[in-house]
Scaffold this active site. Sequence first.
Site, mmCIF file in Angstrom:
data_model
loop_
_atom_site.group_PDB
_atom_site.id
_atom_site.type_symbol
_atom_site.label_atom_id
_atom_site.label_comp_id
_atom_site.label_asym_id
_atom_site.label_seq_id
_atom_site.Cartn_x
_atom_site.Cartn_y
_atom_site.Cartn_z
ATOM 1 N N ASP A 127 46.068 24.605 70.311
ATOM 2 C CA ASP A 127 44.982 24.448 69.350
ATOM 3 C C ASP A 127 44.886 25.670 68.445
ATOM 4 O OD1 ASP A 127 44.292 22.024 70.259
ATOM 5 O OD2 ASP A 127 42.568 22.685 71.445
ATOM 6 N N LYS A 186 43.036 21.923 64.439
ATOM 7 C CA LYS A 186 42.276 21.565 63.249
ATOM 8 C C LYS A 186 41.750 22.867 62.670
ATOM 9 C CE LYS A 186 40.679 17.515 65.731
ATOM 10 N NZ LYS A 186 41.332 17.924 66.991
ATOM 11 N N MET A 226 30.374 25.494 68.525
ATOM 12 C CA MET A 226 30.681 24.859 67.229
ATOM 13 C C MET A 226 29.484 24.940 66.289
ATOM 14 S SD MET A 226 32.771 21.612 68.777
ATOM 15 C CE MET A 226 31.783 21.407 70.253
HETATM 16 N N1 SAH Z 1 36.899 24.397 75.389
HETATM 17 C C1 SAH Z 1 36.360 25.551 74.710
HETATM 18 C C2 SAH Z 1 35.315 25.171 73.673
HETATM 19 C C3 SAH Z 1 35.880 24.345 72.539
HETATM 20 S S1 SAH Z 1 34.699 24.086 71.259
HETATM 21 C C4 SAH Z 1 35.782 26.538 75.739
HETATM 22 O O1 SAH Z 1 35.629 26.194 76.918
HETATM 23 O O2 SAH Z 1 35.515 27.673 75.359
HETATM 24 C C5 SAH Z 1 35.065 25.462 70.215
HETATM 25 C C6 SAH Z 1 33.857 26.363 70.112
HETATM 26 O O3 SAH Z 1 33.834 27.303 71.173
HETATM 27 C C7 SAH Z 1 33.824 27.211 68.867
HETATM 28 O O4 SAH Z 1 33.335 26.485 67.755
HETATM 29 C C8 SAH Z 1 32.854 28.306 69.277
HETATM 30 O O5 SAH Z 1 31.530 27.855 69.225
HETATM 31 C C9 SAH Z 1 33.214 28.490 70.737
HETATM 32 N N2 SAH Z 1 34.142 29.626 70.911
HETATM 33 C C10 SAH Z 1 35.409 29.574 71.375
HETATM 34 N N3 SAH Z 1 35.956 30.806 71.429
HETATM 35 C C11 SAH Z 1 35.001 31.665 70.998
HETATM 36 C C12 SAH Z 1 34.950 33.084 70.819
HETATM 37 N N4 SAH Z 1 35.998 33.862 71.104
HETATM 38 N N5 SAH Z 1 33.796 33.631 70.324
HETATM 39 C C13 SAH Z 1 32.729 32.853 70.036
HETATM 40 N N6 SAH Z 1 32.727 31.505 70.194
HETATM 41 C C14 SAH Z 1 33.833 30.920 70.662
#
Ligand code: SAH
Length: 262
Positions: free
Chosen positions: A39, A61, A173
């Site tokens: 991703d 995306k 998100m």
């Molecule tokens: N499966 C992922 C989440 C996917 S949705 C998990 O468990 O972390 C993607 C969202 O995760 C982003 O839009 C943001 O809100 C959050 N996110 C992922 N990595 C991040 C980071 N390093 N810092 C802040 N938010 C993060």
Amino acid sequence: MRRSRHVPVSLVGAGPGDPELLTLGALRRLQEADVVVHDALVSAEILALCASGTRRIDAGKRAGRRGPSQEWINALLVSEARAGRRVVRLKGGDPFLFGRGGEEALALTRAGILWEVVPGVSSALAVPASAGIPLTHRGVSSSVAVVPGQLAAGAEAVDWAALNAVQTLVVLMAGSRVAAISTALLEGGRPASCPVAIVQRGTLAGQKTRLSTLGALARHGDRERVATPALLVVGEVVRLAEELGGWREALVERARPDARTA
Ligand code: SAH
């Protein structure tokens, strides 16, 4: 979680960004993979841990652009596995938390292909921690919900009012919708004084936390640029960041030789 020898597809969590938060299981799958389908959230530093010669397919995306469809990704995983290749499907955080890992697992199961999941450190847990925000804290909060700020097509709407019973919210998100989400939470009944942290690029270079309140963000939330990825933490635990939020910087300071005594 020993790897059985011939699992064709591994759904692997890459953690929140910092390669140190990759699991040993994830690292091993990356080193053994023939193909890695990843991703947009997975950093170049983590992809560099793949063995040389591993084929990497970017299925991400990106802002403003549509990535490949979920159906295309599902079909790719099935066809690569059928071709006898060892496939790693690498996702940010944990594959089964807003990662559509469940949909891919269903597609593989229905195609009769063996798969495994290697859980990852979710950003929902690690990013607030990196900003010095404990999600639960004695006397402050004993409940947490993780919700999406932006809904994928076909997803269930979030009932913001029902979430009032939960003390700490982690909103994923949320990047471009800070004001709209804050307004929805206010309309749901949370007070305007409720503290909010916008944690940007958690565990990555350039990490930044902005502390505010629901009331202020509902009024002016979208005026300041939010670097992505970003998430919101909503609730009284956010106040702890004022005292605990500097821990990463403090470590860097300590590790640096003191110029005055050198
Ligand atoms: N499966 C992922 C989440 C996917 S949705 C998990 O468990 O972390 C993607 C969202 O995760 C982003 O839009 C943001 O809100 C959050 N996110 C992922 N990595 C991040 C980071 N390093 N810092 C802040 N938010 C993060």
